[in-house]
Write a protein that holds these residues in place. Structure first.
Motif, mmCIF file in Angstrom:
data_model
loop_
_atom_site.group_PDB
_atom_site.id
_atom_site.type_symbol
_atom_site.label_atom_id
_atom_site.label_comp_id
_atom_site.label_asym_id
_atom_site.label_seq_id
_atom_site.Cartn_x
_atom_site.Cartn_y
_atom_site.Cartn_z
ATOM 1 N N ILE A 46 0.841 -1.209 0.000
ATOM 2 C CA ILE A 46 0.000 0.000 0.000
ATOM 3 C C ILE A 46 0.867 1.247 0.000
ATOM 4 O O ILE A 46 0.660 2.184 -0.798
ATOM 5 N N VAL A 47 1.864 1.276 0.881
ATOM 6 C CA VAL A 47 2.747 2.438 0.941
ATOM 7 C C VAL A 47 3.536 2.586 -0.354
ATOM 8 O O VAL A 47 3.677 3.684 -0.900
ATOM 9 N N LEU A 48 4.047 1.469 -0.872
ATOM 10 C CA LEU A 48 4.852 1.524 -2.094
ATOM 11 C C LEU A 48 4.039 1.964 -3.305
ATOM 12 O O LEU A 48 4.585 2.562 -4.237
ATOM 13 N N PHE A 49 2.759 1.678 -3.311
ATOM 14 C CA PHE A 49 1.906 2.142 -4.412
ATOM 15 C C PHE A 49 1.988 3.668 -4.532
ATOM 16 O O PHE A 49 2.195 4.216 -5.629
ATOM 17 N N PHE A 50 1.862 4.348 -3.418
ATOM 18 C CA PHE A 50 1.917 5.814 -3.440
ATOM 19 C C PHE A 50 3.344 6.319 -3.633
ATOM 20 O O PHE A 50 3.566 7.332 -4.312
ATOM 21 N N ILE A 53 4.134 6.272 -7.293
ATOM 22 C CA ILE A 53 3.532 7.407 -8.002
ATOM 23 C C ILE A 53 4.443 8.625 -7.877
ATOM 24 O O ILE A 53 4.731 9.322 -8.866
ATOM 25 N N ALA A 54 4.912 8.871 -6.650
ATOM 26 C CA ALA A 54 5.834 9.988 -6.435
ATOM 27 C C ALA A 54 7.134 9.769 -7.204
ATOM 28 O O ALA A 54 7.699 10.721 -7.775
ATOM 29 N N TYR A 55 7.612 8.537 -7.231
ATOM 30 C CA TYR A 55 8.837 8.192 -7.968
ATOM 31 C C TYR A 55 8.691 8.555 -9.451
ATOM 32 O O TYR A 55 9.596 9.154 -10.054
ATOM 33 N N PHE A 56 7.554 8.199 -10.026
ATOM 34 C CA PHE A 56 7.314 8.494 -11.436
ATOM 35 C C PHE A 56 7.263 10.006 -11.687
ATOM 36 O O PHE A 56 7.893 10.518 -12.623
ATOM 37 N N PHE A 79 15.446 10.670 -2.726
ATOM 38 C CA PHE A 79 14.114 10.104 -2.490
ATOM 39 C C PHE A 79 13.877 8.900 -3.393
ATOM 40 O O PHE A 79 13.410 7.839 -2.936
ATOM 41 N N ASN A 80 14.189 9.046 -4.680
ATOM 42 C CA ASN A 80 13.940 7.941 -5.616
ATOM 43 C C ASN A 80 14.819 6.725 -5.322
ATOM 44 O O ASN A 80 14.372 5.582 -5.464
#
Length: 234
Positions: A46-50, A53-56, A79-80
């Motif tokens: 769940i956390v990695l899903f969001f 998105i930020a990574y992209f 961060f990435n």
């Protein structure tokens, strides 16, 4: 004339990669815990899903910054890398390696105490023109190979009562893990050679990801560096 230093020569011939992936096999893996680890990791999914998105989004922003300035903003880079690190720990624990029973930390930061970790050296400068093609065109050869390793495998054909057939491709990585888990179940040991190979596949994938998401200009090697740790020299 003094003899050439073999260690120095080796370092010149085989430079250390700027993307380093570590995955230390837990020597006391449970015979059965692999049955539930994928379930226990749901909070991470769940956390990695969001986070992805930020990574992209940050990768897209970095694309334009690099294109005009030749630099990857350090805060976005860190961060990435943290997202990649978190993802690798979860994959190592529950998905593509199953090499530890130690629950992954909810953290972007490096952690020398956890069995899985990764580092990507920050580039002071990046080629501005290369950013236009390395994320898609230049990674095609790697994509074909990794597609075979992760997506290739056996094709299962199923015949129905209505005389039509359906099929599904089972990834090679699935078969490798299946063999490892059967061995673990009956012997309480993860076969070392199989483990090294599985980690090598994941290491190759992570190096290509770092290149395709604009973190480095060094082209990833076509090399399956197996084992828990990066070779000290290349």
């Amino acid at each position: 004339m003094e003899p050439e230093n073999p260690d120095y020569t080796a370092q010149l011939a085989y430079p250390v990669t700027p993307v380093r992936v570590r995955g230390d096999l837990d020597p006391a893996l449970s015979r059965w815990m692999w049955l539930v680890k994928w379930l226990l990791a749901i909070p991470h999914y769940i956390v990695l899903f969001f986070l992805h998105i930020a990574y992209f989004v940050l990768t897209v922003v970095a694309f334009f910054v690099i294109l005009f300035t030749g630099k990857y903003p350090r805060a976005m880079f860190d961060f990435n890398v943290g997202v990649m690190r978190w993802t690798w720990r979860v994959e190592f624990y529950a998905l593509s390696v199953l090499g530890t029973d130690k629950y992954p930390p909810f953290s972007l930061a490096p952690n020398a105490e956890y069995p899985a970790d990764l580092e990507v050296d920050y580039p002071e400068r990046l080629h501005r023109g290369l950013v236009l093609i390395k994320w898609w065109l230049l990674v095609i050869p790697h994509g074909l190979i990794l597609g075979a390793l992760f997506g290739g495998g056996a094709t299962l054909v199923m015949q129905s009562d209505d005389n039509w057939a359906s099929w599904a491709t089972v990834p090679l990585i699935f078969f490798l893990l299946l063999v490892a888990l059967i061995a673990l179940l009956f012997t309480a040991r993860y076969p070392q050679g199989l483990y090294d190979f599985v980690v090598g596949i994941n290491r190759w994938s992570i190096r290509v990801q770092a290149y395709a998401t604009l973190m480095r200009d060094e082209y990833p090697p076509f090399r399956l560096d197996q084992g828990a740790r990066e070779p000290e020299t290349r």
